[in-house]
Write a protein that holds these residues in place. Structure first.
Motif, short mmCIF file in Angstrom:
data_model
loop_
_atom_site.label_atom_id
_atom_site.label_comp_id
_atom_site.label_asym_id
_atom_site.label_seq_id
_atom_site.Cartn_x
_atom_site.Cartn_y
_atom_site.Cartn_z
N LYS A 176 37.93 46.27 66.76
CA LYS A 176 38.72 46.83 67.84
C LYS A 176 40.05 47.40 67.34
N THR A 177 40.50 46.90 66.19
CA THR A 177 41.80 47.29 65.67
C THR A 177 41.71 47.57 64.17
N LEU A 178 42.77 48.18 63.64
CA LEU A 178 42.83 48.38 62.19
C LEU A 178 42.79 47.05 61.47
N GLY A 179 43.41 46.03 62.04
CA GLY A 179 43.36 44.70 61.43
C GLY A 179 41.93 44.21 61.26
N ASP A 180 41.10 44.45 62.27
CA ASP A 180 39.69 44.07 62.18
C ASP A 180 38.99 44.86 61.07
N LEU A 181 39.30 46.14 60.97
CA LEU A 181 38.67 46.97 59.95
C LEU A 181 39.04 46.49 58.55
N LYS A 182 40.30 46.14 58.37
CA LYS A 182 40.73 45.61 57.07
C LYS A 182 39.98 44.33 56.72
N ALA A 183 39.81 43.47 57.71
CA ALA A 183 39.13 42.19 57.47
C ALA A 183 37.66 42.37 57.17
N ASN A 184 37.04 43.42 57.73
CA ASN A 184 35.60 43.63 57.56
C ASN A 184 35.26 44.50 56.37
N PHE A 185 36.03 45.54 56.13
CA PHE A 185 35.68 46.51 55.09
C PHE A 185 36.57 46.41 53.86
N MET A 186 37.86 46.30 54.05
CA MET A 186 38.80 46.42 52.94
C MET A 186 39.02 45.11 52.20
N LYS A 187 37.94 44.57 51.65
CA LYS A 187 38.03 43.36 50.84
C LYS A 187 37.02 43.45 49.71
N ASP B 60 40.74 43.77 38.25
CA ASP B 60 42.11 43.60 38.74
C ASP B 60 42.66 44.93 39.27
N GLY B 61 43.24 44.86 40.46
CA GLY B 61 43.87 46.03 41.07
C GLY B 61 42.95 46.88 41.91
N LEU B 62 41.65 46.61 41.86
CA LEU B 62 40.72 47.39 42.68
C LEU B 62 40.70 46.87 44.11
N GLU B 63 40.90 47.77 45.05
CA GLU B 63 40.83 47.42 46.47
C GLU B 63 40.10 48.53 47.22
N PRO B 64 39.13 48.17 48.05
CA PRO B 64 38.44 49.20 48.85
C PRO B 64 39.43 49.97 49.71
N ARG B 65 39.16 51.26 49.86
CA ARG B 65 40.09 52.12 50.59
C ARG B 65 39.33 53.09 51.48
N LEU B 66 39.81 53.25 52.68
CA LEU B 66 39.29 54.25 53.60
C LEU B 66 40.36 55.32 53.78
N ALA B 67 39.99 56.58 53.64
CA ALA B 67 40.95 57.67 53.76
C ALA B 67 40.41 58.73 54.71
N ILE B 68 41.02 58.82 55.89
CA ILE B 68 40.66 59.80 56.91
C ILE B 68 41.77 60.86 56.94
N ILE B 69 41.40 62.12 56.72
CA ILE B 69 42.40 63.18 56.59
C ILE B 69 42.53 63.98 57.88
N THR B 70 43.76 64.16 58.33
CA THR B 70 44.05 64.97 59.50
C THR B 70 45.31 65.79 59.23
N ALA B 71 45.59 66.74 60.09
CA ALA B 71 46.76 67.62 59.91
C ALA B 71 47.73 67.43 61.06
N ASP B 72 48.98 67.07 60.74
CA ASP B 72 50.03 66.94 61.74
C ASP B 72 50.77 68.27 61.81
N LEU B 73 50.53 69.02 62.88
CA LEU B 73 51.15 70.34 63.03
C LEU B 73 52.63 70.24 63.35
N THR B 74 53.04 69.12 63.92
CA THR B 74 54.44 68.95 64.32
C THR B 74 55.36 68.91 63.10
N THR B 75 54.93 68.23 62.05
CA THR B 75 55.76 68.10 60.85
C THR B 75 55.16 68.79 59.64
#
Length: 409
Positions: free
Chosen positions: A171-182, A198-213
Motif C-alpha cells: 500500500k505504501t513505499l514502506g511496504d515496497l521496500k520491505a517486500n522488494f528492496m532487500k 557488500d554494498g549491493l542493494e536492490p533498486r527500483l528506478a521509475i523515470i518521470t519528467a517534472d515540467l515545473t522544475t
C-alpha cells in the motif's frame, strides 16, 4: 485467454525447450547467484505505450533461463512492467507468469478514461483517419486540453495499479521496500571471483519528467522532494507520472510539496534546482527526457558484479525522419528530444551495445489501447524471441574484459 495461451504456445514452448537443450540456462550471465543457482541482473526497459506487452515476453524468457532481477528500471511502459515485477515480492521469486495473468485479465482500453469526445478522437488517431476527420474530432476535444491539460485523467490506470499492489501486500513505499528492496540471505558471489556482495542493494528506478522544475525525476529515490513522508505514499503514483503521455493523459499534479530551508537544500543537492521549491509540480511521461534510462545503474569505475541488461521496443534509428509537414516536423523534434540523452550515453559507453537487445514490434501501434488478444500474444512472442536472441549471444566473461579496459586509469 489464459496464462497458458502465452506460456504453452507452441512457438514459445519450442523456444524454451530448445534453449534448455542447448544449455543456455547454464551459461554465465552474472557473478551474483543464490543457493538455487539463479543468476541476478539489473533490467532496464524502454517506454512505448501498449508495445510494452512485448517486455513481458522478454522478462518471461529470462526468468525461464534462471535469471532474476536484482534491480529494475523503466520509463512509461517500461516503468509499468518494472513496478509489476517489483510488486510481487523479493527478488528471488519467479514473477513473469503472474504479470502475464494481469495482462490477460486487463482490457487496456480501460485506461482511455476520458469522455466520449476524447475516445472518439483517439480512435480516429489509431485508425489513421483522414485529415478532415482528425481536425473535426480535434476541435471537439479542445476544452479537455485546456481544462485538464490532457484527454484522459489517468484515474483508471492509477486505481488498477494501486489495486494490484494492494493485492500483493503493498500500500505504501514502506511496504515496497520491505517486500522488494532487500537482499536474500543466500545471495553470494560466484566462486573464484574475488569480490563480495557488500554494498549491493536492490533498486527500483521509475523515470518521470517534472515540467515545473525541468527535472528528470527518479522515483522512489527522489520521493522526499515531493512528499514530507514518502514512505507513507502509494508507489503506484510514480508509474502514473511516468506513463503520462503529454496531452493523451493529464499530467500528475503533486501539491503540498515540502517547504523550508531543508527542502530547498534537498532540491539544490539532488537536482540542482536553485530556486524556492514549487507549490505544485506537473509530472509527465519520463520519455520526454529519457525513454530508455540505460545509464541509471552505471558505475564507470568498476567491473560490475552483475550486468545491466537493457531492452528496447523497436529501433528508432533505422530510418531517417521524413519531414514534409508541420506535423512530421513536430514528431521529429519530439523524438529527437526524448532519445537524445539515451543515445548520447550509449555513444559514450560503447560496451553497453553488448547489453542491449531490441524487440522487433512489427506494425503494432504504440497508441492502440484497444489492442486485441491476438496482438497481445504476438507482441509477447516477439519479446520472447528477442530474449532468446540476446541470451544466446551474450558473453559475460567477454563483457567483463571489455569493461576492465574502460576503467579510468
Amino acid at each position: 485467454m489464459k496464462i497458458t495461451d502465452f506460456t504453452n504456445h507452441p512457438e514459445v514452448k519450442l523456444m524454451i525447450d530448445g534453449m534448455k537443450n542447448d544449455k543456455i540456462d547454464q551459461k554465465q550471465f552474472s557473478d551474483i547467484l543464490d543457493s538455487s543457482g539463479n543468476q541476478y541482473v539489473e533490467l532496464v526497459q524502454e517506454g512505448g505505450g501498449v508495445l510494452g506487452v512485448a517486455l513481458i515476453g522478454y522478462s518471461y524468457v529470462l526468468e525461464q533461463m534462471g535469471i532474476r532481477f536484482f534491480s529494475l528500471a523503466g520509463t512509461s511502459a517500461g516503468s509499468i512492467n518494472a513496478m509489476l515485477l517489483a510488486g510481487l515480492g523479493d527478488i528471488s521469486k519467479l514473477k513473469s507468469e503472474k504479470v502475464i495473468e494481469v495482462l490477460v485479465n486487463k482490457n487496456l482500453y480501460d485506461f482511455v478514461d476520458g469522455n466520449d469526445d476524447s475516445k472518439d478522437f483517439i480512435r480516429a488517431l489509431v485508425e489513421k483517419a483522414k485529415r478532415v476527420k482528425l481536425i473535426w474530432k480535434g476541435w471537439q476535444i479542445i476544452d479537455e486540453i485546456f481544462d485538464d491539460l490532457g484527454l484522459n485523467p489517468g484515474d483508471d490506470f492509477l486505481n488498477w495499479l494501486s489495486g494490484y499492489l494492494k493485492d500483493n501486500g503493498i500500500k505504501t513505499l514502506g511496504d515496497l521496500k520491505a517486500n522488494f528492496m532487500k537482499v536474500p540471505a543466500d545471495l553470494a558471489v560466484r566462486e573464484g571471483v574475488a569480490k563480495t556482495i557488500d554494498g549491493l542493494e536492490p533498486r527500483l528506478a521509475i523515470i518521470t519528467a517534472d515540467l515545473t522544475t525541468e527535472t528528470k525525476v527518479e522515483f522512489p529515490k527522489m520521493a522526499g522532494l515531493y512528499w514530507a513522508n514518502p514512505d507513507n505514499e502509494n508507489p503506484a503514483i510514480y508509474v502514473r507520472a511516468s506513463m503520462s503521455i503529454p496531452y493523451f493523459f493529464s499530467p500528475l499534479r503533486i501539491r503540498n510539496i515540502p517547504k523550508g530551508p531543508e527542502a530547498k537544500k534537498n532540491w539544490e543537492e539532488q537536482v540542482s534546482f536553485m530556486g524556492v521549491p514549487p507549490k505544485e509540480s506537473f509530472l509527465v511521461d519520463g520519455g520526454l527526457l529519457s525513454n530508455f534510462p540505460i545509464d541509471i545503474f552505471h558505475n564507470p569505475n568498476v567491473i560490475p558484479r552483475l550486468p545491466t541488461f537493457g531492452v528496447r521496443l523497436g529501433d528508432n534509428r533505422n530510418n531517417a525522419n521524413k519531414i514534409s509537414s508541420p506535423t512530421s516536423l513536430f514528431g521529429a523534434m519530439f523524438n529527437s528530444l526524448r532519445h537524445l540523452h539515451d543515445y548520447d550515453f550509449i555513444l559514450r559507453n560503447q560496451d553497453y551495445r553488448l547489453l542491449i537487445e531490441k524487440i522487433d514490434v512489427g506494425d503494432h501501434d504504440w497508441l492502440n489501447f484497444g489492442i486485441t488478444d491476438a496482438a497481445k500474444l504476438d507482441l509477447f512472442k516477439r519479446g520472447a524471441q528477442a530474449a532468446e536472441r540476446f541470451l544466446r549471444k551474450f558473453d559475460w566473461l567477454e563483457y567483463k574484459k571489455v569493461r576492465a579496459q574502460l576503467i579510468p586509469k
